[in-house]
Design a protein around this motif. Structure first.
Motif, PDB file in Angstrom:
ATOM      1  N   GLN A   1       0.826  -1.208   0.000  1.00  0.00           N
ATOM      2  CA  GLN A   1       0.000   0.000   0.000  1.00  0.00           C
ATOM      3  C   GLN A   1       0.863   1.263   0.000  1.00  0.00           C
ATOM      4  N   LEU A   2       1.929   1.242   0.770  1.00  0.00           N
ATOM      5  CA  LEU A   2       2.821   2.411   0.808  1.00  0.00           C
ATOM      6  C   LEU A   2       3.522   2.621  -0.526  1.00  0.00           C
ATOM      7  N   MET A   3       3.913   1.526  -1.173  1.00  0.00           N
ATOM      8  CA  MET A   3       4.539   1.656  -2.502  1.00  0.00           C
ATOM      9  C   MET A   3       3.541   2.193  -3.522  1.00  0.00           C
ATOM     10  N   ALA A   4       2.289   1.750  -3.429  1.00  0.00           N
ATOM     11  CA  ALA A   4       1.258   2.268  -4.336  1.00  0.00           C
ATOM     12  C   ALA A   4       1.056   3.768  -4.101  1.00  0.00           C
ATOM     13  N   ALA A   5       1.116   4.192  -2.847  1.00  0.00           N
ATOM     14  CA  ALA A   5       0.997   5.622  -2.544  1.00  0.00           C
ATOM     15  C   ALA A   5       2.189   6.389  -3.114  1.00  0.00           C
ATOM     16  N   MET A   6       3.390   5.807  -3.013  1.00  0.00           N
ATOM     17  CA  MET A   6       4.587   6.449  -3.566  1.00  0.00           C
ATOM     18  C   MET A   6       4.471   6.574  -5.088  1.00  0.00           C
ATOM     19  N   GLU A   7       3.974   5.539  -5.734  1.00  0.00           N
ATOM     20  CA  GLU A   7       3.777   5.590  -7.190  1.00  0.00           C
ATOM     21  C   GLU A   7       2.753   6.666  -7.557  1.00  0.00           C
ATOM     22  N   THR A   8       1.743   6.815  -6.726  1.00  0.00           N
ATOM     23  CA  THR A   8       0.754   7.872  -6.944  1.00  0.00           C
ATOM     24  C   THR A   8       1.419   9.250  -6.887  1.00  0.00           C
ATOM     25  N   LEU A   9       2.282   9.448  -5.903  1.00  0.00           N
ATOM     26  CA  LEU A   9       2.979  10.735  -5.799  1.00  0.00           C
ATOM     27  C   LEU A   9       3.880  10.983  -6.997  1.00  0.00           C
ATOM     28  N   ASN A  10       4.512   9.942  -7.496  1.00  0.00           N
ATOM     29  CA  ASN A  10       5.338  10.093  -8.699  1.00  0.00           C
ATOM     30  C   ASN A  10       4.480  10.490  -9.895  1.00  0.00           C
ATOM     31  N   PHE A  11       3.304   9.865 -10.028  1.00  0.00           N
ATOM     32  CA  PHE A  11       2.372  10.206 -11.107  1.00  0.00           C
ATOM     33  C   PHE A  11       1.932  11.673 -10.993  1.00  0.00           C
ATOM     34  N   ILE A  12       1.598  12.089  -9.770  1.00  0.00           N
ATOM     35  CA  ILE A  12       1.137  13.458  -9.540  1.00  0.00           C
ATOM     36  C   ILE A  12       2.251  14.459  -9.836  1.00  0.00           C
ATOM     37  N   GLN A  13       3.476  14.094  -9.488  1.00  0.00           N
ATOM     38  CA  GLN A  13       4.605  14.979  -9.755  1.00  0.00           C
ATOM     39  C   GLN A  13       4.784  15.193 -11.257  1.00  0.00           C
TER      40      GLN A  13
ATOM     41  N   LEU B   1      -4.909  13.669  -6.759  1.00  0.00           N
ATOM     42  CA  LEU B   1      -4.014  13.217  -5.692  1.00  0.00           C
ATOM     43  C   LEU B   1      -4.804  12.539  -4.574  1.00  0.00           C
ATOM     44  N   CYS B   2      -5.845  13.179  -4.109  1.00  0.00           N
ATOM     45  CA  CYS B   2      -6.643  12.618  -3.013  1.00  0.00           C
ATOM     46  C   CYS B   2      -7.302  11.299  -3.419  1.00  0.00           C
ATOM     47  N   ALA B   3      -7.894  11.274  -4.587  1.00  0.00           N
ATOM     48  CA  ALA B   3      -8.582  10.060  -5.040  1.00  0.00           C
ATOM     49  C   ALA B   3      -7.606   8.899  -5.232  1.00  0.00           C
ATOM     50  N   LYS B   4      -6.467   9.171  -5.843  1.00  0.00           N
ATOM     51  CA  LYS B   4      -5.491   8.106  -6.096  1.00  0.00           C
ATOM     52  C   LYS B   4      -4.827   7.620  -4.806  1.00  0.00           C
ATOM     53  N   LEU B   5      -4.586   8.510  -3.859  1.00  0.00           N
ATOM     54  CA  LEU B   5      -4.015   8.078  -2.575  1.00  0.00           C
ATOM     55  C   LEU B   5      -5.003   7.193  -1.814  1.00  0.00           C
ATOM     56  N   ARG B   6      -6.262   7.544  -1.841  1.00  0.00           N
ATOM     57  CA  ARG B   6      -7.269   6.707  -1.183  1.00  0.00           C
ATOM     58  C   ARG B   6      -7.341   5.339  -1.845  1.00  0.00           C
ATOM     59  N   THR B   7      -7.274   5.298  -3.149  1.00  0.00           N
ATOM     60  CA  THR B   7      -7.295   4.026  -3.870  1.00  0.00           C
ATOM     61  C   THR B   7      -6.034   3.217  -3.572  1.00  0.00           C
ATOM     62  N   ALA B   8      -4.899   3.889  -3.499  1.00  0.00           N
ATOM     63  CA  ALA B   8      -3.619   3.202  -3.253  1.00  0.00           C
ATOM     64  C   ALA B   8      -3.611   2.456  -1.927  1.00  0.00           C
ATOM     65  N   VAL B   9      -4.266   3.019  -0.920  1.00  0.00           N
ATOM     66  CA  VAL B   9      -4.268   2.380   0.392  1.00  0.00           C
ATOM     67  C   VAL B   9      -5.520   1.543   0.633  1.00  0.00           C
TER      68      VAL B   9
END
Length: 89
Positions: free
Chosen positions: A51-63, A79-87
């Motif tokens: 889940q944490l890696m998925a959140a990190m990938e989300t941040l990379n996508f957002i960047q 960002l909010c929607a993808k972070l919620r999905t990631a976890v």
């Protein structure tokens, strides 16, 4: 508007450091790079490494989206929607 973009950049980088610290804690390393070690500990206790890696990938996508000049309102909503999905929420 330019100040908002700089603020978003700082938020993304800060979140990446907190997630990095959480991942290192999960793997038994005590080194910290972020200024929020308590939050990193909470994340490490609450979420799995996947889940944490998925959140990190989300941040990379957002960047990347930010550097491509995505609309800031859309960027934050994504960002909010993808972070919620990631976890898994």
């Amino acid at each position: 508007m330019e100040k908002n973009k700089e603020l978003i950049d700082g938020i993304i980088k800060g979140l990446q450091l907190v997630l990095r610290d959480s991942l290192t804690l999960l793997n038994g390393n005590e080194s910290r790079l972020s200024t929020a070690p308590k939050q990193a500990e909470v994340l490490a206790r609450t979420y799995s490494g996947r889940q944490l890696m998925a959140a990190m990938e989300t941040l990379n996508f957002i960047q990347v989206a930010r550097y491509r000049n995505m609309n800031l309102t859309l960027l934050l909503t994504t960002l909010c929607a993808k972070l919620r999905t990631a976890v898994g929420r």
